[in-house]
Write an enzyme that holds these catalytic residues in place. Structure first.
Site, PDB file in Angstrom:
ATOM      1  N   GLY A  24      -4.933  -3.600   7.777  1.00  0.00           N
ATOM      2  CA  GLY A  24      -6.064  -2.682   7.759  1.00  0.00           C
ATOM      3  C   GLY A  24      -7.276  -3.137   8.553  1.00  0.00           C
ATOM      4  CB  THR A  73      -0.838   0.021   1.301  1.00  0.00           C
ATOM      5  OG1 THR A  73      -1.564  -1.157   1.344  1.00  0.00           O
ATOM      6  CG2 THR A  73      -1.744   1.229   1.375  1.00  0.00           C
ATOM      7  CG  ASP A  86      -5.985   0.795   6.729  1.00  0.00           C
ATOM      8  OD1 ASP A  86      -5.133   1.481   7.306  1.00  0.00           O
ATOM      9  OD2 ASP A  86      -5.718   0.006   5.799  1.00  0.00           O
ATOM     10  N   GLY A  97      -0.494  -1.107   6.786  1.00  0.00           N
ATOM     11  CA  GLY A  97      -0.340  -2.310   7.592  1.00  0.00           C
ATOM     12  C   GLY A  97      -1.559  -3.194   7.525  1.00  0.00           C
TER      13      GLY A  97
END
Lengths: 141, 180
Positions: free
Chosen positions: A55, A1, A32, A53
């Site tokens: 999410g 991400t 997230d 990380g």
């Protein structure tokens, strides 16, 4: 991400994320990254933050929103980042995650949660003091 | 160490940082900078966790999440579980600029994107197909299921709910290139 935050010379701020999420997720699962205040948050009157990380866990704590509100209250960006990580750590001691934070004066910091195999978080910074993006890293708490 | 302008991004995705900075240097807005920076990673499939061809779900499909936020106006656009469209952050910006909504998800988000002129294409690549077939061969491990049968820790689905619910400590899903 990738989570990114950008500040212009005259104080405009923006944040963004893009990801293909977790491998082998249940179809329909959303992380997230697209959730405002979780994957990223920006407010030109305070600063911006972006998280990365696991999410599923991180979105429950809105770490980016928390970090920006702490900077609004005067915390320096590193401290704001660490508090956002610590908040999650209290419930998920080994979660995989990191966050970058910066305030409107151009101070910045990062934090990450120490977990097996993850003890240092790398991120990129570009400002006018260098003529190329600089790789930074922070030891996880 | 404080100076403006400033671009920061997660992970060592240097080309994305450079792309965003060059937008700022050429007079673009911070929104343009963030969009172009993240889009660079979508094109380059940064560490396999951004863009098409990464992180297939249980059915082998790659789906994308993205958001963009304007810190001056607090305007936000976001997409989640976006299918068949590579430029997720571009669609997120279209949500911000072409609707009064904030978040569009799933198949309908893809239909919106196509209506806004984004090209529909297959997000699957040989790499994601290979990742998926290895996972199937490995009895679908790791996975995110719990309180279902057959036992998700040793076998693939389809799964049905187990009558009894057990509270168990969350399995740690830490795979370096599998993250949000």
């Amino acid at each position: 991400t990738i989570g990114m935050i950008a500040f212009s010379q005259d104080g405009h701020v923006a944040a963004g994320t893009s990801t293909n999420g977790l491998m082998h997720k249940v179809p329909g699962r959303v992380g997230d990254s697209p959730i405002v205040g979780a994957g990223a948050y920006a407010d030109s009157s305070a600063g911006a933050a972006a998280a990365t990380g696991d999410g599923d866990v991180m979105m429950r704590f809105l770490p980016s929103y928390l970090a920006v509100e702490l900077m609004r209250a005067g915390a320096d960006p590193s401290a704001a980042c660490e508090t956002a990580i610590s908040r999650i750590k209290r419930h998920h001691s080994e979660f995989f995650g990191a966050i970058i934070c910066a305030n409107t004066t151009g101070h910045y910091g990062a934090a990450c949660n120490k977990s097996p195999g993850f003890s240092k978080f790398q991120y990129m910074v570009r400002d006018s003091k260098s003529d190329t993006p600089v790789l930074k890293s922070v030891d996880c708490i | 160490h404080a100076s403006l302008p400033l671009v920061i991004n997660t992970w060592p995705f240097k080309n994305a940082t450079a792309a965003a900075w060059s937008v700022l240097q050429s007079g673009g807005s911070v929104l343009d900078a963030v969009e172009k920076g993240c889009a660079r990673c979508e094109i380059e499939q940064c560490d396999g966790s951004v863009g098409y061809g990464g992180s297939p779900d249980e059915s082998g499909e790659t789906t994308l999440d993205a958001m963009i936020m304007n810190g001056d106006t607090m305007d936000v656009g976001a997409v989640a579980d976006l299918r068949r469209i590579k430029n997720a952050i571009g669609v997120a910006r279209a949500v911000m600029e072409r609707t009064d909504h904030t978040l569009l998800v799933g198949e309908s988000a893809s239909v919106f994107a196509e209506n806004m002129g984004f090209i529909a294409e297959d997000l699957t690549t040989n790499r994601s197909l290979n990742t998926f077939s290895q996972w199937l061969k490995g009895n679908c491990q790791p996975n995110y299921r719990k309180n279902v049968f057959p036992d998700p820790s040793i076998s693939c689905g389809p799964y049905k709910p187990r009558v009894t619910l057990q509270r168990r400590k969350r399995v740690r899903h830490m795979y370096r290139h599998s993250h949000d």
